[in-house]
Design an enzyme around this catalytic site. Structure first.
Site, PDB file in Angstrom:
ATOM      1  N   ARG A 292       0.846  -1.194   0.000  1.00 43.56           N
ATOM      2  CA  ARG A 292       0.000   0.000   0.000  1.00 43.56           C
ATOM      3  C   ARG A 292       0.885   1.249   0.000  1.00 43.56           C
ATOM      4  O   ARG A 292       1.900   1.295   0.706  1.00 43.56           O
ATOM      5  CB  ARG A 292      -0.904   0.039   1.238  1.00 43.56           C
ATOM      6  CG  ARG A 292      -2.138  -0.844   1.131  1.00 43.56           C
ATOM      7  CD  ARG A 292      -3.119  -0.331   0.069  1.00 43.56           C
ATOM      8  NE  ARG A 292      -4.284  -1.163  -0.086  1.00 43.56           N
ATOM      9  CZ  ARG A 292      -4.413  -2.144  -0.993  1.00 43.56           C
ATOM     10  NH1 ARG A 292      -3.430  -2.419  -1.828  1.00 43.56           N
ATOM     11  NH2 ARG A 292      -5.538  -2.834  -1.072  1.00 43.56           N
TER      12      ARG A 292
ATOM     13  N   GLU B 227      -3.618   7.545  -5.631  1.00 45.17           N
ATOM     14  CA  GLU B 227      -3.652   6.954  -6.982  1.00 45.17           C
ATOM     15  C   GLU B 227      -4.873   7.456  -7.741  1.00 45.17           C
ATOM     16  O   GLU B 227      -5.909   7.693  -7.125  1.00 45.17           O
ATOM     17  CB  GLU B 227      -3.718   5.422  -6.864  1.00 45.17           C
ATOM     18  CG  GLU B 227      -2.478   4.846  -6.198  1.00 45.17           C
ATOM     19  CD  GLU B 227      -2.607   3.353  -5.882  1.00 45.17           C
ATOM     20  OE1 GLU B 227      -3.602   2.729  -6.281  1.00 45.17           O
ATOM     21  OE2 GLU B 227      -1.704   2.836  -5.221  1.00 45.17           O
TER      22      GLU B 227
ATOM     23  N   HIS C 116      -0.629   0.004 -10.114  1.00 42.76           N
ATOM     24  CA  HIS C 116      -1.350  -0.856  -9.145  1.00 42.76           C
ATOM     25  C   HIS C 116      -1.901  -2.117  -9.833  1.00 42.76           C
ATOM     26  O   HIS C 116      -3.112  -2.294  -9.951  1.00 42.76           O
ATOM     27  CB  HIS C 116      -2.487  -0.067  -8.456  1.00 42.76           C
ATOM     28  CG  HIS C 116      -2.902  -0.701  -7.158  1.00 42.76           C
ATOM     29  ND1 HIS C 116      -3.370   0.004  -6.090  1.00 42.76           N
ATOM     30  CD2 HIS C 116      -2.952  -2.011  -6.768  1.00 42.76           C
ATOM     31  CE1 HIS C 116      -3.667  -0.810  -5.093  1.00 42.76           C
ATOM     32  NE2 HIS C 116      -3.420  -2.049  -5.482  1.00 42.76           N
TER      33      HIS C 116
HETATM   34  C1  DGY Z   1      -5.351  -5.789  -3.300  1.00 44.96           C
HETATM   35  O1  DGY Z   1      -6.105  -6.653  -3.794  1.00 44.96           O
HETATM   36  O2  DGY Z   1      -5.583  -5.242  -2.227  1.00 44.96           O
HETATM   37  C2  DGY Z   1      -4.070  -5.455  -3.999  1.00 44.96           C
HETATM   38  O3  DGY Z   1      -3.818  -4.105  -3.964  1.00 44.96           O
HETATM   39  C3  DGY Z   1      -4.002  -6.038  -5.375  1.00 44.96           C
HETATM   40  O4  DGY Z   1      -3.024  -5.518  -6.182  1.00 44.96           O
END
Ligand code: DGY
Length: 319
Positions: A237, A266, A285
């Protein structure tokens, strides 16, 4: 029952939902505006959301009938668990199915940065590849013999370690709750303090959720303790890293580089300072973004929702 999808999912998933429920879908390419979400969530029994939908106290307070939230993600830091708990709202998520895809991307980013693949691609596209095979041209570093430092050692972390072993890397890790010695031995990993981890890693890879404790855990102070030759990888994250501090550390060569799949806010645009840096690899992402994985995630997201709405145990639940 009525359910709300904040974005289109795979056709098979939508058809399955439409057979069972009245389905409201936000079809826009950008996230459902907060105002619309507050309005639409008022009268639905179930919600399917995505990591960028902020499901906070205000949103949950306006949800008069909501009983189940099913997020199309392994992360659930976008959902206010306390408010959901108070309203007895169940929460489903999608771990396990995306472990390998996210571990693959982590190793891909590491290889890319260490062997300067994207940097070379940028150079060729810019018409700047002039001489071939110079002894010191575009040299990267070997993975073999390097120390991989893992902050976090959950499912994805362990899948990264298995892959890194194939490259001849050794792994140190730090996590709040240490794994058993047998487990450590099986994975061939060494538990160290956070401070030793950041001081000794050649590659520091982040695999912890974003919580109050991990918020900005990578900041100027920690970056300054890292090796000057070290690189940082983040597929977890964005808010685990203080991005301003990282930009400063990259500019001043405090560390050698970074490869990031996640950001504090983002999406980032082309004017983000990191887009100007050669020692940075950026991904939009895409940790879980393989066709097979995304389809499995859609299937589980729907199953979690249906099971939760019918009072049954979800496949994967947070609450
Ligand atoms: C999630 O599923 O939380 C991730 O960020 C996938 O990339």
């Amino acid at each position: 029952m009525r359910i709300l999808l904040t974005r289109k999912l795979h056709d098979f998933a939508i058809k399955d939902l439409q057979k069972r429920y009245e389905v409201i879908i936000h079809r826009g390419k950008t996230p459902m505006p907060r105002k619309t979400l507050i309005e639409k969530i008022r009268n639905v029994d179930g919600l399917i959301c995505f990591p960028y939908d902020i499901i906070d106290k205000e949103i949950l307070e306006s949800a008069e009938k909501l009983r189940v939230i099913s997020t199309y993600s392994v992360g659930y830091d976008h959902i206010d668990l306390n408010s959901a708990r108070k309203k007895s709202i169940k929460i489903g998520y999608t771990p396990e199915v995306l472990t390998n895809a996210t571990a693959d991307l982590t190793v891909g980013l590491m290889l890319d940065l260490m062997r300067r693949i994207t940097e070379g691609d940028r150079l060729i596209r810019a018409g700047k590849w002039s001489q071939i095979f110079g002894a010191h041209d575009y040299v990267g570093v070997d993975l073999e013999g390097k120390t991989l430092g893992m902050l976090g050692m959950g499912r994805i972390g362990q899948a990264v370690v298995k892959r890194a072993r194939g490259f001849g890397m050794t792994t140190k890790y730090h996590i709040r709750t240490r794994l058993s010695k047998i487990h450590e031995k099986r994975l061939g990993i060494e538990f160290v303090s956070f401070s030793e981890l950041i001081k000794t890693s050649d590659v520091l890879s982040l695999h912890v959720p974003h919580t109050k404790q991990t918020h900005h855990i990578i900041n100027l102070n920690s970056l300054q303790k890292m090796k000057k030759t070290a690189i940082l990888i983040n597929t977890a994250r964005g808010k685990i890293i203080n991005e301003k501090d990282l930009i400063r550390a990259l500019k001043t060569k405090t560390i050698a580089g970074a490869a990031l799949d996640v950001f504090e806010k983002e999406p980032i645009g082309k004017n983000h300072p990191m887009t100007k840096m050669q020692n940075v690899v950026l991904a939009p992402h895409i940790g879980s973004s393989s066709a097979e994985t995304r389809a499995k995630m859609a299937q589980i997201t729907v199953q979690n929702l249906v099971l939760g709405l019918h009072g049954k145990k979800m496949i994967y639940s947070v609450l």
